[in-house]
Design a protein around this motif. Structure first.
Motif, PDB file in Angstrom:
ATOM      1  N   MET A 281      11.624   4.751  15.407  1.00 32.84           N
ATOM      2  CA  MET A 281      11.251   5.751  16.383  1.00 32.84           C
ATOM      3  C   MET A 281      11.249   5.084  17.764  1.00 32.84           C
ATOM      4  O   MET A 281      10.752   3.972  17.911  1.00 32.84           O
ATOM      5  CB  MET A 281       9.864   6.306  16.038  1.00 32.84           C
ATOM      6  N   GLN A 282      11.776   5.774  18.723  1.00 35.12           N
ATOM      7  CA  GLN A 282      11.814   5.230  20.077  1.00 35.12           C
ATOM      8  C   GLN A 282      10.452   5.355  20.744  1.00 35.12           C
ATOM      9  O   GLN A 282       9.654   6.219  20.403  1.00 35.12           O
ATOM     10  CB  GLN A 282      12.857   5.958  20.910  1.00 35.12           C
ATOM     11  N   GLN A 283      10.222   4.486  21.709  1.00 36.07           N
ATOM     12  CA  GLN A 283       8.974   4.511  22.449  1.00 36.07           C
ATOM     13  C   GLN A 283       9.227   4.982  23.867  1.00 36.07           C
ATOM     14  O   GLN A 283      10.335   4.845  24.394  1.00 36.07           O
ATOM     15  CB  GLN A 283       8.337   3.129  22.471  1.00 36.07           C
ATOM     16  N   ALA A 284       8.209   5.545  24.479  1.00 37.05           N
ATOM     17  CA  ALA A 284       8.283   6.004  25.867  1.00 37.05           C
ATOM     18  C   ALA A 284       7.010   5.569  26.582  1.00 37.05           C
ATOM     19  O   ALA A 284       5.933   5.538  25.994  1.00 37.05           O
ATOM     20  CB  ALA A 284       8.426   7.517  25.920  1.00 37.05           C
ATOM     21  N   LYS A 285       7.168   5.262  27.834  1.00 41.16           N
ATOM     22  CA  LYS A 285       6.018   4.883  28.645  1.00 41.16           C
ATOM     23  C   LYS A 285       5.805   5.992  29.669  1.00 41.16           C
ATOM     24  O   LYS A 285       6.752   6.455  30.296  1.00 41.16           O
ATOM     25  CB  LYS A 285       6.289   3.553  29.357  1.00 41.16           C
ATOM     26  N   PHE A 286       4.561   6.434  29.813  1.00 44.75           N
ATOM     27  CA  PHE A 286       4.259   7.494  30.771  1.00 44.75           C
ATOM     28  C   PHE A 286       2.854   7.308  31.308  1.00 44.75           C
ATOM     29  O   PHE A 286       2.051   6.573  30.754  1.00 44.75           O
ATOM     30  CB  PHE A 286       4.421   8.882  30.137  1.00 44.75           C
ATOM     31  N   SER A 287       2.576   7.970  32.389  1.00 48.04           N
ATOM     32  CA  SER A 287       1.252   7.912  33.017  1.00 48.04           C
ATOM     33  C   SER A 287       0.513   9.212  32.752  1.00 48.04           C
ATOM     34  O   SER A 287       1.125  10.271  32.607  1.00 48.04           O
ATOM     35  CB  SER A 287       1.401   7.723  34.533  1.00 48.04           C
ATOM     36  N   CYS A 288      -0.787   9.110  32.678  1.00 46.84           N
ATOM     37  CA  CYS A 288      -1.599  10.315  32.530  1.00 46.84           C
ATOM     38  C   CYS A 288      -2.928  10.118  33.255  1.00 46.84           C
ATOM     39  O   CYS A 288      -3.311   9.005  33.597  1.00 46.84           O
ATOM     40  CB  CYS A 288      -1.809  10.681  31.066  1.00 46.84           C
ATOM     41  N   LYS A 289      -3.596  11.234  33.462  1.00 46.16           N
ATOM     42  CA  LYS A 289      -4.892  11.207  34.135  1.00 46.16           C
ATOM     43  C   LYS A 289      -5.943  10.640  33.191  1.00 46.16           C
ATOM     44  O   LYS A 289      -5.770  10.632  31.967  1.00 46.16           O
ATOM     45  CB  LYS A 289      -5.284  12.616  34.560  1.00 46.16           C
ATOM     46  N   GLU A 290      -7.029  10.186  33.772  1.00 50.51           N
ATOM     47  CA  GLU A 290      -8.099   9.589  32.972  1.00 50.51           C
ATOM     48  C   GLU A 290      -8.634  10.571  31.929  1.00 50.51           C
ATOM     49  O   GLU A 290      -8.872  10.193  30.779  1.00 50.51           O
ATOM     50  CB  GLU A 290      -9.238   9.111  33.881  1.00 50.51           C
ATOM     51  N   SER A 291      -8.790  11.831  32.299  1.00 49.72           N
ATOM     52  CA  SER A 291      -9.309  12.826  31.352  1.00 49.72           C
ATOM     53  C   SER A 291      -8.332  13.038  30.189  1.00 49.72           C
ATOM     54  O   SER A 291      -8.756  13.245  29.048  1.00 49.72           O
ATOM     55  CB  SER A 291      -9.578  14.154  32.059  1.00 49.72           C
ATOM     56  N   GLN A 292      -7.031  12.953  30.470  1.00 46.82           N
ATOM     57  CA  GLN A 292      -6.034  13.080  29.414  1.00 46.82           C
ATOM     58  C   GLN A 292      -6.081  11.868  28.483  1.00 46.82           C
ATOM     59  O   GLN A 292      -5.974  12.012  27.266  1.00 46.82           O
ATOM     60  CB  GLN A 292      -4.638  13.240  30.017  1.00 46.82           C
ATOM     61  N   LEU A 293      -6.270  10.696  29.059  1.00 42.20           N
ATOM     62  CA  LEU A 293      -6.371   9.480  28.261  1.00 42.20           C
ATOM     63  C   LEU A 293      -7.606   9.518  27.371  1.00 42.20           C
ATOM     64  O   LEU A 293      -7.552   9.135  26.192  1.00 42.20           O
ATOM     65  CB  LEU A 293      -6.398   8.249  29.171  1.00 42.20           C
ATOM     66  N   GLU A 294      -8.705  10.016  27.891  1.00 41.75           N
ATOM     67  CA  GLU A 294      -9.921  10.163  27.082  1.00 41.75           C
ATOM     68  C   GLU A 294      -9.661  11.094  25.904  1.00 41.75           C
ATOM     69  O   GLU A 294     -10.096  10.829  24.782  1.00 41.75           O
ATOM     70  CB  GLU A 294     -11.063  10.707  27.942  1.00 41.75           C
ATOM     71  N   PHE A 295      -8.950  12.163  26.165  1.00 38.74           N
ATOM     72  CA  PHE A 295      -8.604  13.120  25.111  1.00 38.74           C
ATOM     73  C   PHE A 295      -7.749  12.436  24.036  1.00 38.74           C
ATOM     74  O   PHE A 295      -8.023  12.553  22.838  1.00 38.74           O
ATOM     75  CB  PHE A 295      -7.866  14.315  25.722  1.00 38.74           C
ATOM     76  N   ILE A 296      -6.725  11.714  24.464  1.00 43.96           N
ATOM     77  CA  ILE A 296      -5.841  11.019  23.521  1.00 43.96           C
ATOM     78  C   ILE A 296      -6.615   9.967  22.728  1.00 43.96           C
ATOM     79  O   ILE A 296      -6.374   9.787  21.532  1.00 43.96           O
ATOM     80  CB  ILE A 296      -4.649  10.388  24.266  1.00 43.96           C
ATOM     81  N   ASN A 297      -7.532   9.294  23.370  1.00 43.45           N
ATOM     82  CA  ASN A 297      -8.311   8.257  22.685  1.00 43.45           C
ATOM     83  C   ASN A 297      -9.207   8.832  21.592  1.00 43.45           C
ATOM     84  O   ASN A 297      -9.684   8.091  20.730  1.00 43.45           O
ATOM     85  CB  ASN A 297      -9.136   7.455  23.687  1.00 43.45           C
ATOM     86  N   ASN A 298      -9.440  10.123  21.604  1.00 47.49           N
ATOM     87  CA  ASN A 298     -10.251  10.785  20.575  1.00 47.49           C
ATOM     88  C   ASN A 298      -9.378  11.372  19.464  1.00 47.49           C
ATOM     89  O   ASN A 298      -9.756  12.336  18.810  1.00 47.49           O
ATOM     90  CB  ASN A 298     -11.117  11.875  21.207  1.00 47.49           C
ATOM     91  N   TYR A 299      -8.203  10.789  19.244  1.00 45.55           N
ATOM     92  CA  TYR A 299      -7.244  11.310  18.277  1.00 45.55           C
ATOM     93  C   TYR A 299      -7.833  11.496  16.882  1.00 45.55           C
ATOM     94  O   TYR A 299      -7.526  12.471  16.206  1.00 45.55           O
ATOM     95  CB  TYR A 299      -5.996  10.419  18.220  1.00 45.55           C
ATOM     96  N   ARG A 300      -8.693  10.582  16.453  1.00 55.70           N
ATOM     97  CA  ARG A 300      -9.293  10.688  15.110  1.00 55.70           C
ATOM     98  C   ARG A 300     -10.153  11.942  14.982  1.00 55.70           C
ATOM     99  O   ARG A 300     -10.187  12.581  13.931  1.00 55.70           O
ATOM    100  CB  ARG A 300     -10.142   9.456  14.812  1.00 55.70           C
TER     101      ARG A 300
END
Length: 77
Positions: A1-20
């Motif tokens: 699978m290919q990887q991609a690098k992107f930027s996001c806002k802090e609130s979006q990162l917090e959301f992603i970090n709660n993936y579990r």
């Protein structure tokens, strides 16, 4: 699978970090599913806009109505 690098806002990162918390095995799975949902939504929106345009054209075009009516004659109701 290919990887991609992107930027996001802090609130979006917090959301992603709660993936579990949302039932995903990792951040990537969550982002992939989110992108799939966005793609489906955009395609659905495009299809709806297209249908509305066709409906508008049909409403305004008497020749198209006549053609459609003649093509439908003989078809079961």
């Amino acid at each position: 699978m290919q990887q991609a690098k992107f930027s996001c806002k802090e609130s979006q990162l917090e959301f992603i970090n709660n993936y579990r918390q949302y039932g995903f095995k990792d951040k990537s799975a969550m982002v992939r599913e989110s992108l799939n949902l966005l793609k489906e939504k955009l395609e659905s929106q495009k299809l709806k806009e297209s249908a509305e345009l066709y409906a508008e054209i049909y409403t305004e075009d008497s020749e198209l109505k006549a053609l459609t009516h003649s093509a439908a004659q003989g078809w079961p109701e």
